[in-house]
Design a protein around this motif. Structure first.
Motif, short mmCIF file in Angstrom:
data_model
loop_
_atom_site.label_atom_id
_atom_site.label_comp_id
_atom_site.label_asym_id
_atom_site.label_seq_id
_atom_site.Cartn_x
_atom_site.Cartn_y
_atom_site.Cartn_z
N ARG A 55 74.97 20.09 28.06
CA ARG A 55 74.30 21.35 28.35
C ARG A 55 74.27 21.67 29.85
N LEU A 56 74.83 20.80 30.67
CA LEU A 56 74.83 21.04 32.11
C LEU A 56 75.92 22.04 32.44
N ARG A 57 75.52 23.22 32.91
CA ARG A 57 76.47 24.29 33.17
C ARG A 57 76.92 24.27 34.64
N SER A 58 78.12 24.73 34.87
CA SER A 58 78.64 24.80 36.24
C SER A 58 78.05 26.02 36.94
N LEU A 59 77.82 25.88 38.24
CA LEU A 59 77.27 26.96 39.04
C LEU A 59 78.17 27.21 40.25
N SER A 60 78.18 28.43 40.71
CA SER A 60 78.96 28.77 41.90
C SER A 60 78.24 28.28 43.15
N GLY A 61 78.96 28.30 44.28
CA GLY A 61 78.33 27.91 45.53
C GLY A 61 77.14 28.80 45.87
N ARG A 62 77.26 30.10 45.56
CA ARG A 62 76.17 31.02 45.81
C ARG A 62 74.96 30.67 44.96
N ASP A 63 75.22 30.29 43.69
CA ASP A 63 74.13 29.90 42.80
C ASP A 63 73.41 28.66 43.34
N HIS A 64 74.17 27.72 43.87
CA HIS A 64 73.56 26.50 44.41
C HIS A 64 72.69 26.82 45.63
N LEU A 65 73.10 27.80 46.44
CA LEU A 65 72.28 28.20 47.57
C LEU A 65 70.95 28.79 47.10
N PHE A 66 71.00 29.59 46.03
CA PHE A 66 69.76 30.13 45.47
C PHE A 66 68.91 29.01 44.88
N CYS A 67 69.55 28.00 44.28
CA CYS A 67 68.80 26.86 43.75
C CYS A 67 68.13 26.09 44.88
N LEU A 68 68.81 25.99 46.02
CA LEU A 68 68.22 25.34 47.19
C LEU A 68 66.98 26.10 47.65
N ALA A 69 67.09 27.43 47.69
CA ALA A 69 65.93 28.24 48.08
C ALA A 69 64.81 28.10 47.05
N GLN A 70 65.17 28.10 45.78
CA GLN A 70 64.16 27.92 44.73
C GLN A 70 63.48 26.57 44.85
N GLY A 71 64.26 25.54 45.15
CA GLY A 71 63.70 24.21 45.30
C GLY A 71 62.69 24.14 46.43
N GLN A 177 72.54 35.53 34.08
CA GLN A 177 72.84 34.74 32.87
C GLN A 177 73.16 33.28 33.19
N ARG A 178 72.42 32.74 34.15
CA ARG A 178 72.54 31.32 34.46
C ARG A 178 71.56 30.54 33.59
N ASP A 179 71.95 29.36 33.19
CA ASP A 179 71.12 28.54 32.31
C ASP A 179 69.86 28.09 33.04
N VAL A 180 68.69 28.30 32.41
CA VAL A 180 67.41 27.99 33.04
C VAL A 180 67.29 26.50 33.34
N LEU A 181 67.63 25.66 32.37
CA LEU A 181 67.48 24.22 32.57
C LEU A 181 68.40 23.70 33.66
N THR A 182 69.61 24.24 33.73
CA THR A 182 70.55 23.81 34.76
C THR A 182 70.06 24.20 36.15
N THR A 183 69.65 25.45 36.31
CA THR A 183 69.18 25.89 37.63
C THR A 183 67.90 25.16 38.03
N ASN A 184 67.01 24.93 37.07
CA ASN A 184 65.79 24.18 37.38
C ASN A 184 66.11 22.77 37.84
N SER A 185 67.05 22.12 37.16
CA SER A 185 67.39 20.73 37.49
C SER A 185 67.92 20.63 38.92
N TYR A 186 68.84 21.51 39.27
CA TYR A 186 69.38 21.48 40.63
C TYR A 186 68.31 21.88 41.65
N ALA A 187 67.47 22.83 41.31
CA ALA A 187 66.41 23.24 42.24
C ALA A 187 65.45 22.09 42.51
N MET A 188 65.09 21.33 41.45
CA MET A 188 64.22 20.17 41.63
C MET A 188 64.90 19.13 42.52
N LEU A 189 66.19 18.92 42.31
CA LEU A 189 66.92 17.95 43.12
C LEU A 189 66.92 18.37 44.58
#
Length: 299
Positions: A55-71, A177-189
């Motif tokens: 269930r772990l979905r791939s994210l773009s570099g831009r998505d990871h930057l937003f996950c960093l901000a969310q974290g 349409q990014r997966d909630v659990l995937t973005t949450n997991s990376y944001a927590m990390l």
């Protein structure tokens, strides 16, 4: 389904106050280190489970930057504010301030996404906020205008604002349409990494406390408070909107007060009963808003 998610968030997050207290009581661990271990464990569990379930979905570099901000907003610096505020003001008063997430989310949703709040959200929020003030009126009266009170209120308000900004980033994920659990997991990390960097910059070691109570409380905060609680909350926010989902923050102290009544002998005053009735009335108004708010899922 919405009701189940709502109740899960209220019950789980309502008990995390005790877990935080027990963790702080067990060992004098720096705040950055305590938050680091909580979200390192939470993100590790989430990432492993999602990987095993494919269930772990791939994210773009831009998505990871937003996950960093969310974290940083939700799984890092906001908790730094809350932990430090807890040493300056009562948890009851802190909960009153945290209930402003309802208003923060409504305003930020309007600012960032042009989502006008439902007309019925206004009386629901007013009933809830008024009920929280009545519920903790004794604490508010006892807290005299000392400098530490102002610092505590300011830190709590700042932490709540960070929580709201994280809500907006989560809304962005779901609109993309990014997966909630995937973005949450990376944001927590990423939140854990930020806390580790802050701890090291302060000259603090990252070793956890060798104490069963500390480890038990941290595990509860990581698995239930973070993995289950935040997963349920952001799923709920995607289904009914961040403004409506944030209303459950008004109920966290009621759960804590119930536990305090059972185990610590909390005394209910007449104003507390009035506050409870106002919050319940606000919930009835909020539930009435849900059918219309379901449109947000496809917005």
């Amino acid at each position: 389904m919405n009701l189940m998610l709502y109740l899960a968030v209220v019950l789980i997050w309502g008990t995390t106050w005790i877990a935080i207290f027990l963790q702080q009581q067990a060992a004098d661990t720096p705040v950055f280190v305590a938050i680091f271990w909580r979200f390192l464990l939470a993100s590790g569990v989430m990432l492993v489970i999602l990987k095993l379930l494919n269930r772990l979905r791939s994210l773009s570099g831009r998505d990871h930057l937003f996950c960093l901000a969310q974290g940083g907003c939700v799984f890092g610096f906001n908790f730094v504010c809350f932990y430090h505020a807890a040493a300056l003001i009562s948890t009851g008063l802190e909960s009153v301030i945290f209930s402003m997430a309802v208003l923060y989310n409504a305003i930020n949703s309007w600012v960032f996404f042009r989502q006008r709040p439902s007309v019925r959200l206004v009386p629901a929020a007013l009933l809830g906020l008024g009920g929280m003030v009545a519920l903790f009126w004794q604490d508010i009266q006892a807290a005299q205008s000392a400098p530490q009170l102002l610092w505590g209120v300011g830190l709590s308000a700042l932490g709540t604002l960070g929580f709201s900004f994280g809500n907006m980033i989560s809304m962005r994920h779901q609109r993309q349409q990014r997966d909630v659990l995937t973005t949450n997991s990376y944001a927590m990390l990423y939140g854990a990494v930020l806390m580790a960097l802050m701890a090291l910059m302060n000259g603090e070691g990252l070793a956890p406390a060798h104490n069963l109570q500390w480890l038990g409380a941290m595990s509860y905060l990581a698995i239930f408070g973070s993995v289950v609680g935040f997963g349920a909350y952001f799923t709920l926010a995607g289904r009914i909107g961040t403004s409506q989902a944030a209303y459950c923050t008004l109920l966290f102290p009621l759960v804590a007060l119930t536990l305090s009544t059972l185990y610590e002998g909390y005394q209910w005053h007449s104003n507390a009963i009035v506050g409870l009735l106002m919050i319940l009335a606000g919930n009835l108004v909020m539930f009435a808003c849900w059918p219309a708010s379901r449109k947000l899922r496809t917005a």
